[in-house]
Design an enzyme around this catalytic site. Structure first.
Site, PDB file in Angstrom:
ATOM      1  N   TYR A 166       0.817  -1.214   0.000  1.00  0.00           N
ATOM      2  CA  TYR A 166       0.000   0.000   0.000  1.00  0.00           C
ATOM      3  C   TYR A 166       0.852   1.265   0.000  1.00  0.00           C
ATOM      4  O   TYR A 166       0.348   2.352  -0.313  1.00  0.00           O
ATOM      5  CB  TYR A 166      -0.937   0.019   1.213  1.00  0.00           C
ATOM      6  CG  TYR A 166      -2.012  -1.052   1.190  1.00  0.00           C
ATOM      7  CD1 TYR A 166      -2.292  -1.778   0.035  1.00  0.00           C
ATOM      8  CD2 TYR A 166      -2.746  -1.336   2.328  1.00  0.00           C
ATOM      9  CE1 TYR A 166      -3.256  -2.751   0.033  1.00  0.00           C
ATOM     10  CE2 TYR A 166      -3.738  -2.312   2.330  1.00  0.00           C
ATOM     11  CZ  TYR A 166      -3.987  -3.019   1.165  1.00  0.00           C
ATOM     12  OH  TYR A 166      -4.957  -3.989   1.151  1.00  0.00           O
ATOM     13  N   LYS A 204       4.113 -15.127   2.915  1.00  0.00           N
ATOM     14  CA  LYS A 204       4.072 -15.941   1.699  1.00  0.00           C
ATOM     15  C   LYS A 204       5.518 -16.215   1.268  1.00  0.00           C
ATOM     16  O   LYS A 204       5.928 -15.956   0.137  1.00  0.00           O
ATOM     17  CB  LYS A 204       3.287 -15.205   0.601  1.00  0.00           C
ATOM     18  CG  LYS A 204       2.914 -16.073  -0.615  1.00  0.00           C
ATOM     19  CD  LYS A 204       2.014 -17.245  -0.275  1.00  0.00           C
ATOM     20  CE  LYS A 204       1.633 -18.009  -1.554  1.00  0.00           C
ATOM     21  NZ  LYS A 204       0.943 -19.284  -1.234  1.00  0.00           N
ATOM     22  N   ASP A 243      -2.329 -18.173   2.547  1.00  0.00           N
ATOM     23  CA  ASP A 243      -3.467 -18.934   2.033  1.00  0.00           C
ATOM     24  C   ASP A 243      -3.931 -19.979   3.043  1.00  0.00           C
ATOM     25  O   ASP A 243      -5.131 -20.202   3.227  1.00  0.00           O
ATOM     26  CB  ASP A 243      -3.143 -19.573   0.683  1.00  0.00           C
ATOM     27  CG  ASP A 243      -1.734 -20.148   0.599  1.00  0.00           C
ATOM     28  OD1 ASP A 243      -0.975 -20.039   1.585  1.00  0.00           O
ATOM     29  OD2 ASP A 243      -1.383 -20.702  -0.464  1.00  0.00           O
ATOM     30  N   ASP A 253      -5.069  -6.738   6.104  1.00  0.00           N
ATOM     31  CA  ASP A 253      -6.313  -6.113   5.660  1.00  0.00           C
ATOM     32  C   ASP A 253      -7.335  -7.187   5.300  1.00  0.00           C
ATOM     33  O   ASP A 253      -8.502  -7.153   5.732  1.00  0.00           O
ATOM     34  CB  ASP A 253      -6.005  -5.225   4.453  1.00  0.00           C
ATOM     35  CG  ASP A 253      -7.162  -4.326   4.056  1.00  0.00           C
ATOM     36  OD1 ASP A 253      -8.219  -4.372   4.710  1.00  0.00           O
ATOM     37  OD2 ASP A 253      -7.009  -3.567   3.078  1.00  0.00           O
ATOM     38  N   ASP A 276     -10.748  -8.777   7.758  1.00  0.00           N
ATOM     39  CA  ASP A 276     -12.127  -8.744   7.270  1.00  0.00           C
ATOM     40  C   ASP A 276     -12.749 -10.139   7.319  1.00  0.00           C
ATOM     41  O   ASP A 276     -13.933 -10.299   7.644  1.00  0.00           O
ATOM     42  CB  ASP A 276     -12.175  -8.201   5.844  1.00  0.00           C
ATOM     43  CG  ASP A 276     -12.113  -6.679   5.801  1.00  0.00           C
ATOM     44  OD1 ASP A 276     -11.928  -6.074   6.871  1.00  0.00           O
ATOM     45  OD2 ASP A 276     -12.225  -6.103   4.710  1.00  0.00           O
TER      46      ASP A 276
END
Length: 356
Positions: A142, A191, A223, A247, A251
Site C-alpha cells: 500500500y 508468503k 493462504d 487487511d 475482514d
C-alpha cells in the site's frame, strides 16, 4: 482527566456511528469525572467536496495536536472515478503515515450472545473465539512504488511490495508483547514460499522469537491462514502480518464473529497518540437510514480509552456495556436473529450509554 480528541466523522455512515461513540464517551466522562473535548476535522470524500483534497493539512495538524483520533469511515462510489492519489482512501494512508502509526490492532471476539450470527458450525467456535490480528500499517504494497507502464500486453499497473527486517521486527515486537499478556502464542503470516519480502520478514521474526522463549511461535502461509480461520479459528491467539495480508484476514475474521459491524481497531505508533476506527467501510447504501451498527465504533472508543488515555477501567466499562446490550437481545439489522429486539443506530448507542 482532561483529554482533547480529534474526531473525523468522514463519509457514508461515518457521522452516524461517530455520534453514538461520542455519546458513549460522554457517558464515561460523566460517570468517572473526566472532561473530553473534541475538534472535528475533514477527511475522505467530504474533504474532497469541501476543499478539493482527501486529507487537508489542517486535519493532519489537528490530529497531531490531539491526545488521540477517532475516525468513522471514508469513501464511496461518488468518488470512484478520481485518480488513485486523489481518492478518499488516500486520507487513511496519509494519516497513518503522517502520525507514524505502524501497528494496527484488530481484535476479533465472538460474543456468546452472537453465536447464532456466526456462519461457522458451533463445533468450530465452541468454547469461545478471541484472537487479535496485528497488522503492519505503513509499509508493504500500500505504500510501495506504484505506477503504470507499457508491458508485454500493453498498459499495465504495478504496485511494489517491500519489507525491511526493521519493519518486520518492529511490528513483531508489538505482537509478542501482546501475546505475553494473552495466551502466549504468536502466528506470523507471510508468503515466504513465493515472495522475497516475506523471506526477509520470516527471518526477522525467527530472530525476534528467540528473545521471547515464553511465547509459542509458528509461521503460516497466508493462504493456509485464510483457510484455518474458518476451519479452526480457536487455534489462534495473536496473528502478525503485513499490510495487505492483514487487511484481508481481518475482514475474514470479522465475519466469523457475526458481523463486520462488530470489529474495532487501533492504529498505534511509538507514543500514546493513536487513531481508532471500525474496520468496516462507509456503507453509503445504508447511510442516513439508521441501519448502521455503531458497536465497532463504540468498541474502538474503548480501545482509545485503554491505549491512548490509559483508562483501563473505563475501557472495560464500555466493553461490558456492549456485552450487556447484546445479552439483552438488542440487535441492529446486520446481527439480527429470531427472538431478538430490532433497534436502530441511535437506539443502540443510547442503550450502551445507559449501561455506562
Amino acid at each position: 482527566m482532561k483529554a482533547h480528541l480529534a474526531v473525523i466523522p468522514g463519509d457514508g455512515i461515518g457521522p452516524e456511528i461517530i455520534a453514538e461513540a461520542l455519546k458513549v464517551l460522554q457517558a464515561v466522562a460523566r460517570r468517572y469525572g473526566h472532561t473530553f473535548d473534541y475538534t472535528q476535522a475533514l477527511a475522505g470524500g467530504c474533504a474532497i467536496d469541501a476543499v478539493g483534497e482527501p486529507l487537508p493539512e489542517a486535519t493532519v495538524k489537528a490530529c497531531k495536536a490531539s491526545d488521540s483520533v477517532l475516525l468513522g469511515a471514508v469513501g464511496g462510489p461518488k468518488w470512484d472515478g478520481l485518480p488513485g492519489d486523489k481518492r478518499p482512501e488516500r486520507a487513511l494512508l496519509g494519516l497513518r503515515s503522517a502520525l507514524g502509526l505502524f501497528a494496527n490492532l484488530r481484535p476479533a471476539l465472538l460474543y456468546e450472545a452472537l453465536s447464532d450470527a456466526c456462519p461457522l458450525k458451533p463445533a468450530y467456535t465452541r468454547g469461545g473465539l478471541d484472537l487479535v490480528i496485528v497488522r503492519e500499517l505503513i509499509g508493504g504494497i500500500y505504500f510501495g512504488e506504484r505506477g503504470r507502464r507499457t508491458g508485454r500486453f500493453g498498459e499495465e499497473g504495478y504496485d511494489t511490495m517491500a519489507y525491511s527486517a526493521f519493519e518486520a521486527e518492529r511490528i513483531g515486537r508489538v505482537a509478542f508483547e501482546m501475546a505475553r499478556k494473552r495466551r502466549k502464542k504468536v502466528t506470523s503470516v507471510d508468503k515466504a514460499n513465493v515472495l522475497e519480502n516475506s523471506r526477509v520478514w520470516r527471518a526477522a521474526m525467527h530472530k525476534l522469537a528467540e528473545a521471547y522463549p515464553d511465547v509459542e511461535y509458528e509461521d503460516m502461509f497466508v493462504d493456509n491462514a485464510a483457510m484455518q480461520l474458518v476451519r479452526n479459528p480457536r487455534q489462534f491467539d495473536v496473528l502478525v502480518t503485513g499490510n495487505m495480508f492483514g487487511d484481508i484476514l481481518s475482514d475474514e475474521a470479522s465475519m466469523i464473529t457475526g458481523s463486520i459491524g462488530m470489529l474495532p481497531s487501533a492504529s498505534l505508533g511509538e507514543g500514546t497518540l493513536g487513531m481508532y476506527e471500525p474496520i468496516h467501510g462507509s456503507a453509503p447504501d445504508i447511510a442516513g437510514q439508521g441501519k448502521a451498527n455503531p458497536l465497532a465504533t463504540i468498541l474502538s472508543a474503548a480501545m482509545l480509552l485503554r491505549y491512548s488515555l490509559g483508562l483501563a477501567d473505563e475501557a472495560a466499562a464500555v466493553e461490558g456495556a456492549v456485552q450487556a446490550v447484546l445479552e439483552q437481545g438488542l440487535r441492529t439489522p446486520d446481527i439480527m436473529s429470531e427472538g431478538c429486539t430490532p433497534v436502530n443506530t441511535r437506539q443502540m448507542g443510547d442503550a450502551v450509554a445507559a449501561r455506562i
